[in-house]
Design a protein around this motif. Structure first.
Motif, PDB file in Angstrom:
ATOM      1  N   GLN A  19       0.809  -1.231   0.000  1.00 40.39           N
ATOM      2  CA  GLN A  19       0.000   0.000   0.000  1.00 40.39           C
ATOM      3  C   GLN A  19       0.837   1.274   0.000  1.00 40.39           C
ATOM      4  OE1 GLN A  19      -3.496  -0.206  -0.424  1.00 40.39           O
ATOM      5  NE2 GLN A  19      -2.586  -2.179  -0.952  1.00 40.39           N
ATOM      6  N   SER A  20       2.114   1.152   0.321  1.00 39.05           N
ATOM      7  CA  SER A  20       3.033   2.290   0.187  1.00 39.05           C
ATOM      8  C   SER A  20       4.036   2.018  -0.927  1.00 39.05           C
ATOM      9  CB  SER A  20       3.784   2.536   1.501  1.00 39.05           C
ATOM     10  OG  SER A  20       2.880   2.918   2.507  1.00 39.05           O
ATOM     11  N   LEU A  21       4.507   0.781  -1.008  1.00 40.02           N
ATOM     12  CA  LEU A  21       5.551   0.459  -1.988  1.00 40.02           C
ATOM     13  C   LEU A  21       5.042   0.556  -3.427  1.00 40.02           C
ATOM     14  CD1 LEU A  21       8.372  -0.519  -2.669  1.00 40.02           C
ATOM     15  CD2 LEU A  21       7.618  -2.869  -2.264  1.00 40.02           C
ATOM     16  N   ILE A  22       3.861   0.000  -3.698  1.00 41.28           N
ATOM     17  CA  ILE A  22       3.391  -0.022  -5.096  1.00 41.28           C
ATOM     18  C   ILE A  22       3.111   1.398  -5.618  1.00 41.28           C
ATOM     19  CG2 ILE A  22       1.623  -0.924  -6.673  1.00 41.28           C
ATOM     20  CD1 ILE A  22       3.626  -3.056  -5.654  1.00 41.28           C
ATOM     21  N   PRO A  23       2.447   2.279  -4.828  1.00 40.06           N
ATOM     22  CA  PRO A  23       2.316   3.663  -5.322  1.00 40.06           C
ATOM     23  C   PRO A  23       3.678   4.304  -5.592  1.00 40.06           C
ATOM     24  CG  PRO A  23       0.851   3.305  -3.457  1.00 40.06           C
ATOM     25  CD  PRO A  23       1.691   2.067  -3.591  1.00 40.06           C
ATOM     26  N   ALA A  24       4.657   4.053  -4.708  1.00 42.58           N
ATOM     27  CA  ALA A  24       5.994   4.640  -4.920  1.00 42.58           C
ATOM     28  C   ALA A  24       6.619   4.086  -6.205  1.00 42.58           C
ATOM     29  CB  ALA A  24       6.891   4.333  -3.721  1.00 42.58           C
ATOM     30  N   MET A  25       6.371   2.810  -6.492  1.00 42.61           N
ATOM     31  CA  MET A  25       6.897   2.227  -7.741  1.00 42.61           C
ATOM     32  C   MET A  25       6.165   2.801  -8.952  1.00 42.61           C
ATOM     33  SD  MET A  25       7.430  -1.707  -6.476  1.00 42.61           S
ATOM     34  CE  MET A  25       7.669  -2.371  -8.105  1.00 42.61           C
ATOM     35  N   ASN A  26       4.861   2.999  -8.807  1.00 45.57           N
ATOM     36  CA  ASN A  26       4.104   3.554  -9.935  1.00 45.57           C
ATOM     37  C   ASN A  26       4.576   4.962 -10.287  1.00 45.57           C
ATOM     38  OD1 ASN A  26       2.646   1.237 -10.192  1.00 45.57           O
ATOM     39  ND2 ASN A  26       0.839   1.984  -9.101  1.00 45.57           N
ATOM     40  N   PHE A  27       4.988   5.712  -9.267  1.00 48.01           N
ATOM     41  CA  PHE A  27       5.536   7.056  -9.519  1.00 48.01           C
ATOM     42  C   PHE A  27       7.027   7.003  -9.857  1.00 48.01           C
ATOM     43  CE2 PHE A  27       1.814   8.538  -6.976  1.00 48.01           C
ATOM     44  CZ  PHE A  27       1.298   9.408  -7.923  1.00 48.01           C
ATOM     45  N   ARG A  28       7.581   5.799  -9.893  1.00 45.70           N
ATOM     46  CA  ARG A  28       9.010   5.578 -10.174  1.00 45.70           C
ATOM     47  C   ARG A  28       9.916   6.243  -9.131  1.00 45.70           C
ATOM     48  NH1 ARG A  28       9.817   3.399 -16.073  1.00 45.70           N
ATOM     49  NH2 ARG A  28       7.728   2.576 -16.277  1.00 45.70           N
ATOM     50  N   LEU A  29       9.353   6.454  -7.934  1.00 38.94           N
ATOM     51  CA  LEU A  29      10.186   6.929  -6.828  1.00 38.94           C
ATOM     52  C   LEU A  29      11.026   5.775  -6.307  1.00 38.94           C
ATOM     53  CD1 LEU A  29       7.470   9.007  -4.946  1.00 38.94           C
ATOM     54  CD2 LEU A  29       9.409   9.891  -6.247  1.00 38.94           C
ATOM     55  N   SER A  30      10.546   4.557  -6.521  1.00 41.74           N
ATOM     56  CA  SER A  30      11.259   3.356  -6.116  1.00 41.74           C
ATOM     57  C   SER A  30      11.292   2.422  -7.326  1.00 41.74           C
ATOM     58  CB  SER A  30      10.513   2.710  -4.934  1.00 41.74           C
ATOM     59  OG  SER A  30      11.166   1.547  -4.513  1.00 41.74           O
ATOM     60  N   GLN A  31      12.485   1.888  -7.648  1.00 41.93           N
ATOM     61  CA  GLN A  31      12.598   1.024  -8.830  1.00 41.93           C
ATOM     62  C   GLN A  31      13.349  -0.260  -8.484  1.00 41.93           C
ATOM     63  OE1 GLN A  31      13.724   2.912 -12.491  1.00 41.93           O
ATOM     64  NE2 GLN A  31      12.680   4.803 -12.004  1.00 41.93           N
ATOM     65  N   PRO A  32      12.765  -1.088  -7.606  1.00 36.13           N
ATOM     66  CA  PRO A  32      13.425  -2.358  -7.280  1.00 36.13           C
ATOM     67  C   PRO A  32      13.414  -3.281  -8.496  1.00 36.13           C
ATOM     68  CG  PRO A  32      11.227  -2.270  -6.309  1.00 36.13           C
ATOM     69  CD  PRO A  32      11.479  -0.932  -6.923  1.00 36.13           C
ATOM     70  N   ASP A  33      14.473  -4.099  -8.638  1.00 36.04           N
ATOM     71  CA  ASP A  33      14.456  -5.059  -9.750  1.00 36.04           C
ATOM     72  C   ASP A  33      13.842  -6.388  -9.316  1.00 36.04           C
ATOM     73  OD1 ASP A  33      16.441  -6.038  -8.146  1.00 36.04           O
ATOM     74  OD2 ASP A  33      17.998  -6.102  -9.684  1.00 36.04           O
ATOM     75  N   LEU A  34      13.601  -6.531  -7.986  1.00 37.45           N
ATOM     76  CA  LEU A  34      12.999  -7.766  -7.474  1.00 37.45           C
ATOM     77  C   LEU A  34      12.113  -7.442  -6.276  1.00 37.45           C
ATOM     78  CD1 LEU A  34      12.847 -10.906  -7.142  1.00 37.45           C
ATOM     79  CD2 LEU A  34      14.904 -10.725  -5.713  1.00 37.45           C
ATOM     80  N   LEU A  35      10.885  -7.961  -6.290  1.00 37.48           N
ATOM     81  CA  LEU A  35      10.019  -7.858  -5.114  1.00 37.48           C
ATOM     82  C   LEU A  35       9.949  -9.223  -4.447  1.00 37.48           C
ATOM     83  CD1 LEU A  35       6.924  -5.674  -6.112  1.00 37.48           C
ATOM     84  CD2 LEU A  35       9.069  -5.006  -5.008  1.00 37.48           C
ATOM     85  N   VAL A  36      10.232  -9.239  -3.150  1.00 33.91           N
ATOM     86  CA  VAL A  36      10.152 -10.481  -2.376  1.00 33.91           C
ATOM     87  C   VAL A  36       8.884 -10.397  -1.529  1.00 33.91           C
ATOM     88  CG1 VAL A  36      11.308 -11.952  -0.695  1.00 33.91           C
ATOM     89  CG2 VAL A  36      12.666 -10.667  -2.375  1.00 33.91           C
TER      90      VAL A  36
END
Ligand SMILES: Cc1cc2nc3c(=O)[nH]c(=O)nc-3n(C[C@H](O)[C@H](O)[C@H](O)COP(=O)(O)OP(=O)(O)OC[C@H]3O[C@@H](n4cnc5c(N)ncnc54)[C@H](O)[C@@H]3O)c2cc1C
Length: 291
Positions: free
Chosen positions: A34-51
Motif C-alpha cells: 500500500q506504500s511500496l506499489i504507489p511509490a513504484m508507480n511514480f518511479r520513486l522506487s525502482q526495485p528489480d525484485l520484489l520479495v
C-alpha cells in the motif's frame, strides 16, 4: 503511471526470503504493497525484485498473551483492528488504526510494513514508541531485537540494515493504571496527519503519574516529547492545560514547513492536541473506545 520492470518472488520460509533479498542491491520486501506499489508507480522506487513475504511460514501469527500482543510481518492492519482480544490487551492499537487510511487499505496494509516504511506522518511508528514495543529483525547476520524508540532515524529511514527484515513486533500489555491514546489533525478522515500525538499516560488518584508522549507528522521522524512528559505530571481534570500546551509547543521546535502546514501551525496544533488528548485520556472509560 506504471512501475519499471521487476521480478517477483514469493518465498515460503524466512531463510528463502533473506536469500532472495541478498541476490540484488535493489530488491525490496513486498508486504501489503500500500506504500511500496504507489511509490513504484511514480518511479520513486525502482526495485528489480520484489520479495513477497505474504506466504512466509509463521509471519501470519497474531498471538495474544499475558505479556502482550505479538504481530507477525504479514498480519494486516484490519486483522489487528478486528480482534477484541488485541483491543483488550493493547487498546491503543485499535484506537490508532481508526486513524490509519481507509478500510480497503487496512485490509492489505500490514502493521510491520507501516513500521518498516517509517513515514514521518504515520500513526503506527509513534504508537509503537509510546507503547514501548519491541521489533524483531532478521537478516544476513542473524536475529536481533530493537526497541521501537531506537528504530526510527529519519524520514523513511530506520535501523533496518541491508537485506534485513522485520519478522514481527511485540506490543506489551497495557498496564491497569495506564491509558494509551492517539489523536491527530488531518484535513480529511483517513489522510496522513499534519500533526499527531500518541501517548501512554499512567494515572493515580485522578491525576497523571507518568507519561510517554510521541509526536508524529511534525518533523522528520516520530519524537519523544520530553518537555510535555514532565509538564503533564500531576495534571488533573480541572487544570487549565497552559503548562502542557507550552511544553508541547516547545517540543515541536524542529517542526517542518511544507505544502500542508507551516512549522508554526504544527507547533500550535501539537500544543492543542496535547491538552485535548491528555484530558480525553483522563476521562476515558477504559473499554477501548474512550480516547
Ligand atoms: C491512499 C492511502 C492512504 C494512506 N493513509 C495512511 C495513513 O493515514 N496513515 C498511515 O500510517 N498509513 C497510511 N497509508 C499507508 C498504509 O498504512 C500502508 O499499508 C503502510 O504504510 C505500509 O504497509 P504495507 O504492508 O502496505 O507495506 P508495503 O507497501 O508493502 O511496504 C512499504 C515499505 O516497507 C518495506 N517493508 C514492508 N514490510 C517489511 C518488513 N516486514 N520488513 C522490512 N521491510 C518491510 C517495503 O520494502 C517497502 O519499502 C496510506 C496508503 C494509501 C495508499
Amino acid at each position: 503511471m506504471k512501475p519499471a520492470p521487476f521480478d517477483y518472488y514469493r518465498p515460503a520460509t524466512v531463510e528463502d526470503a533473506l536469500a532472495a533479498l541478498g541476490t540484488s542491491e535493489t530488491a525490496k520486501v513486498l508486504a501489503g504493497g500500500q506504500s511500496l506499489i504507489p511509490a513504484m508507480n511514480f518511479r520513486l522506487s525502482q526495485p528489480d525484485l520484489l520479495v513477497d513475504i505474504g506466504g512466509v511460514e509463521g509471519f501470519d501469527r497474531l498471538e495474544v498473551g499475558p505479556s502482550g500482543v505479538m504481530i507477525g510481518a504479514s498480519v494486516t492492519q484490519s486483522r489487528v483492528m478486528a480482534s477484541d482480544e488485541v483491543a483488550n490487551t493493547v487498546p491503543g492499537l485499535r484506537r490508532a488504526l481508526h486513524h490509519v487510511a481507509h478500510l480497503q487499505i487496512r485490509n492489505r496494509g500490514t502493521i510491520c510494513g507501516s513500521i518498516a516504511h517509517a513515514d514521518p506522518a504515520a500513526e503506527l511508528p509513534a504508537l509503537a514508541i509510546a507503547c514501548g514495543a519491541t521489533l524483531f529483525l532478521q537478516g544476513p547476520a542473524g536475529e536481533r531485537t530493537v526497541d521501537a524508540g531506537d528504530f526510527f532515524l529519519g524520514p523513511f529511514w530506520t535501523e533496518l540494515g541491508e537485506g534485513e527484515l522485520i519478522t514481527g513486533v511485540h506490543f506489551p500489555s497495557e498496564p491497569a493504571d495506564t491509558v494509551t491514546f492517539l489523536d491527530e489533525l488531518a484535513w480529511r478522515s483517513g489522510d496522513f496527519a499534519i500533526t499527531g500525538l500518541a501517548g501512554a499516560l499512567a494515572t493515580r488518584g485522578g491525576s497523571v503519574s507518568g507519561a510517554r508522549m510521541v509526536s508524529f507528522g511534525v518533523s522528520g521522524a516520530p519524537r519523544r516529547m520530553t518537555g510535555a512528559e514532565q509538564a503533564v505530571l500531576g495534571f488533573s481534570a480541572g487544570d487549565d492545560g497552559s503548562a502542557v500546551y507550552g511544553a508541547a509547543y516547545d517540543d515541536g521546535a524542529d517542526a517542518v514547513d511544507d505544502v500542508h502546514a507551516t512549522a508554526e501551525y504544527r507547533r500550535e496544533a501539537l500544543g492543542a492536541l496535547a491538552v485535548r488528548s491528555v484530558r480525553a485520556a483522563l476521562a476515558t472509560n477504559g473499554n477501548g473506545t474512550g480516547v
